[in-house]
Design a protein around this motif. Structure first.
Motif, PDB file in Angstrom:
ATOM      1  N   GLY A 172      54.364  24.939  76.847  1.00 18.81           N
ATOM      2  CA  GLY A 172      53.928  25.111  75.527  1.00 18.81           C
ATOM      3  C   GLY A 172      54.268  26.538  75.097  1.00 18.81           C
ATOM      4  N   LYS A 202      60.386  25.416  69.107  1.00 21.24           N
ATOM      5  CA  LYS A 202      60.237  24.107  68.250  1.00 21.24           C
ATOM      6  C   LYS A 202      59.529  24.459  66.896  1.00 21.24           C
ATOM      7  N   GLN A 205      58.252  26.911  74.756  1.00 19.37           N
ATOM      8  CA  GLN A 205      58.796  26.002  73.788  1.00 19.37           C
ATOM      9  C   GLN A 205      58.386  26.296  72.379  1.00 19.37           C
ATOM     10  N   SER A 206      57.341  26.737  72.182  1.00 15.28           N
ATOM     11  CA  SER A 206      56.698  26.910  70.950  1.00 15.28           C
ATOM     12  C   SER A 206      57.562  27.612  70.003  1.00 15.28           C
ATOM     13  N   GLN A 257      47.599  29.551  76.196  1.00 14.71           N
ATOM     14  CA  GLN A 257      48.782  29.011  77.156  1.00 14.71           C
ATOM     15  C   GLN A 257      49.254  29.939  78.071  1.00 14.71           C
ATOM     16  N   ASP A 314      53.071  22.121  81.383  1.00 13.60           N
ATOM     17  CA  ASP A 314      52.971  21.335  80.332  1.00 13.60           C
ATOM     18  C   ASP A 314      52.692  22.145  78.836  1.00 13.60           C
ATOM     19  N   GLU A 315      52.371  21.463  78.048  1.00 10.25           N
ATOM     20  CA  GLU A 315      52.263  22.169  76.675  1.00 10.25           C
ATOM     21  C   GLU A 315      51.060  22.872  76.417  1.00 10.25           C
ATOM     22  N   ASN A 316      50.256  22.687  77.294  1.00  6.87           N
ATOM     23  CA  ASN A 316      49.001  23.608  77.395  1.00  6.87           C
ATOM     24  C   ASN A 316      49.123  24.724  78.105  1.00  6.87           C
TER      25      ASN A 316
END
Length: 631
Positions: free
Chosen positions: A234, A241, A237-238, A249, A228-230
């Motif tokens: 993440g 995005k 994807q950072s 992370q 997930d984003e954490n």
């Protein structure tokens, strides 16, 4: 004598609820329970989902009115049940009808050219060749577009995979302790292993002080890492995005981090640690490490488990691209309707179209038999063997192969040597992998049927709990093991209630595959069977408490077991107090951040041991005698 690895505690969470004290299992066989067990199970789930409230004085509705167990069942039973097991993916994960994504589009200039304004801070360091940039103001520039330009715009899409095995609605592991920046898989690790520890009824400090520090081991992890984003999600994807990667992370995304969190923030252990991954057989891979550590005498206490939080768009996309997941369109064809029942999306051994992904955390605490007797620990079962075999040469890495024939046949032969032919033939059961794919229903049922014929087994009860909780990848065989402990307790084999009948191509001449729960007089042994992508086949042998107690009585004698029983009574009382506490909303999470840390400078070193401040026993060096005959 080989030490017997006994399950002295277990816990965790999945779509059926809390694992300890068989609450999750009871959700699966709710229709077959007596009134008290059924109503208590619903009450516990009602508190987890915040449908009802509770405190030390009892259960209450949200308006403060008192509730009896009967009130909870009659007024809230249906709502509670709908909040559990497999169901439509909830929007707290993502909107399956309008999932966000970046749609690629090509923008071209008009007949007279195209211009737009752009903040100077957003101006790319490398200017595209088709752009002509001129000053517009102190804060902006003007961009003239001379040719086509590829851009990405925020959009949404329909996701055809719409169901998953999710933790009960409203149950948020992050809210139970200080979980800042923890990926969901690690949040579940903390609450799951806390449940397992508390279920023992013996304080961890008592267990810890009863053994040497290096006689404690933890084997835990995840297959898909923390996505997930954490975590890794993440991190990857950072930049895409337009954001920045954080310092947490990458380390928190590692698939070994569940074991690390358990050691560092729950146990304070300096013992052995590790994680072995084997696709869908991962839990059994770690369990094998645990039982062999105990059988060899290297460890006396082992925590084994896995935590997986794979309900993300990316992971679902990956499995869907393999045509592995059951889709909405596929379920429409299977059910012959335009609105399929998503709660029945996982359909092992029935007409099906793919597996249903799920999240879960499952942990068992193993002790050697001597320590169990010494501490008066509970006996939920014993794991004597886990057999693992590959498939040989393969054409398709995801296809099944011969390795599972070897593991299951070895397991049945091993159990027969321990409990006898009669127990295996008439008082055993199988927890099938039961993934809910068309290939699995044919290949695994043929495997089970042929092994049953080989060993003279008829009407072999087969359970497939993925029908209820879905496929949690790493912890999947943990879901099966925990359910097997419930079968030992209640003498019930969960039926496959998400199907109307067994599919025509399923081999079942010697199998008992039922759409309703099967009641047995006694179950002596359960076989935990699992198949993983890549040829990761594993089968575990689990003995029931009634068998284990007979084995201990023979090994230790009547007088020792009388003393054990006396100690056991106090342990059970403490454990049951914990169970009641959780039923009323106090989850008793153990999370020790930055407490009782060991100062390296305070260690005492000698030629025979390492002394550690705060621990009752040193780490001693064993005399080496393994290779003396070679020198």
């Amino acid at each position: 004598m080989s030490r017997l690895p006994i399950i002295a505690g277990f816990g965790g969470y999945n779509a059926a609820g809390r694992s300890s004290f068989h609450h999750g299992f009871r959700r699966m066989v709710l229709e077959s329970l007596d009134e008290k067990a059924r109503q208590e199970t619903l009450a516990g789930l009602g508190v987890m989902t915040h449908i009802i409230e509770a405190d030390e004085s009892g259960f209450k509705s949200k308006d403060g009115g008192g509730l009896t167990l009967a009130d909870i069942e009659s007024q809230f039973g249906d709502e509670i049940m709908q909040a559990t097991l497999i169901r439509r993916i909830e929007k707290s994960y993502f909107d399956v009808d309008a999932a966000p994504w970046q749609q690629s589009v090509t923008v071209g200039p008009g007949s007279s050219g195209t211009s737009f304004l752009l903040s100077r801070f957003q101006l790319p360091k490398t200017i595209p060749a088709s752009w002509t940039v001129t000053d517009y103001s102190d804060s902006h520039v003007s961009v003239h577009l001379a040719d086509n330009c590829d851009v990405k715009i925020d959009s949404t899409r329909n996701v055809d995979v719409k169901s998953a095995g999710q933790l009960p609605t409203g149950f948020d592991p992050a809210a139970l302790y200080s979980s800042r920046f923890h990926p969901r898989g690690l949040q579940m690790t903390i609450v799951g292993v806390s449940d397992a520890l508390q279920s023992m009824g013996i304080p961890w400090e008592t267990v810890k002080s009863s053994v040497h520090p290096d006689e404690i081991a933890v084997y835990a992890g995840s297959v898909m890492s923390q996505s997930d984003e954490n975590g890794f999600g993440g991190m990857m994807q950072s930049r895409l995005k337009g954001g920045r990667v954080t310092a947490k992370q990458l380390p928190l995304g590692l698939n070994t981090m569940p074991a690390d969190f358990i050691n560092a923030y729950v146990l304070g252990s300096v013992g052995t640690t590790g994680c072995t991954t084997g696709a869908c057989a991962t839990f059994l891979y770690n369990l094998k490490q645990g039982i062999e550590a105990i059988q060899s005498g290297k460890s006396r206490v082992v925590i084994v488990g896995n935590s997986e939080a794979p309900i993300t768009q990316e992971i679902i996309d990956g499995f869907a691209a393999m045509s592995a997941l059951g889709t909405y369109e596929g379920l429409k064809k299977v059910e012959g309707t335009d609105e399929p029942d998503l709660r029945r999306s996982s359909r092992p051994f029935g007409e099906n179209c793919g597996f249903t992904i799920a999240e879960a955390c499952q942990f068992v605490i193993l002790m050697d038999d001597e320590l169990v007797v010494e501490l008066g620990a509970q006996i939920h079962g014993a794991v004597t063997d886990v057999f693992i075999n590959a498939d040989g040469f393969k054409k398709s890495i995801s296809a099944p192969g011969p390795g599972n024939y070897i593991t299951l046949a070895k397991a049945v032969a091993s159990a027969r040597e321990i409990v006898g032919d009669e127990s295996v033939r008439t008082r055993s059961m199988v927890h099938a992998h039961g993934s809910s794919t068309p290939a699995n229903r044919q290949t695994e049922s043929e495997l089970l049927d042929r092994v049953a014929e080989t060993f003279g087994i008829t009407d072999w009860p087969v359970a497939a709990v993925k029908a209820y909780v879905g496929h949690s990848i790493g912890p999947a065989s943990g879901d099966q093991l925990i359910a097997a402990l419930g079968s030992f307790k209640y003498n019930l084999v969960p039926g496959i209630k998400t199907i109307d009948q067994v599919a025509d191509d399923v081999h079942q001449q010697r199998l008992s595959i039922s759409v309703s729960d099967i009641s047995k007089q006694q179950i002596d042994v359960a076989f935990i069977n699992t198949k993983g992508f890549g040829g990761n086949n594993a089968t575990g042998v689990v003995l029931a408490p009634v068998v284990v107690e007979k084995m201990l009585a023979k090994r230790y004698g009547k007088d020792v077991m009388t003393g054990y029983k006396a100690r056991l009574n106090a342990v059970i009382e403490t454990a049951e107090a914990y169970d009641q506490s959780v039923l009323h909303g106090n989850f008793n999470i153990t999370y020790n951040f930055g407490t009782n840390m060991i100062d390296d400078a305070s260690l005492t070193l000698s030629e025979s041991a390492v002394g550690i401040p705060g621990l009752d026993h040193p780490v001693t060096f064993k005399k080496e005698s393994r290779y003396t005959d070679m020198l």
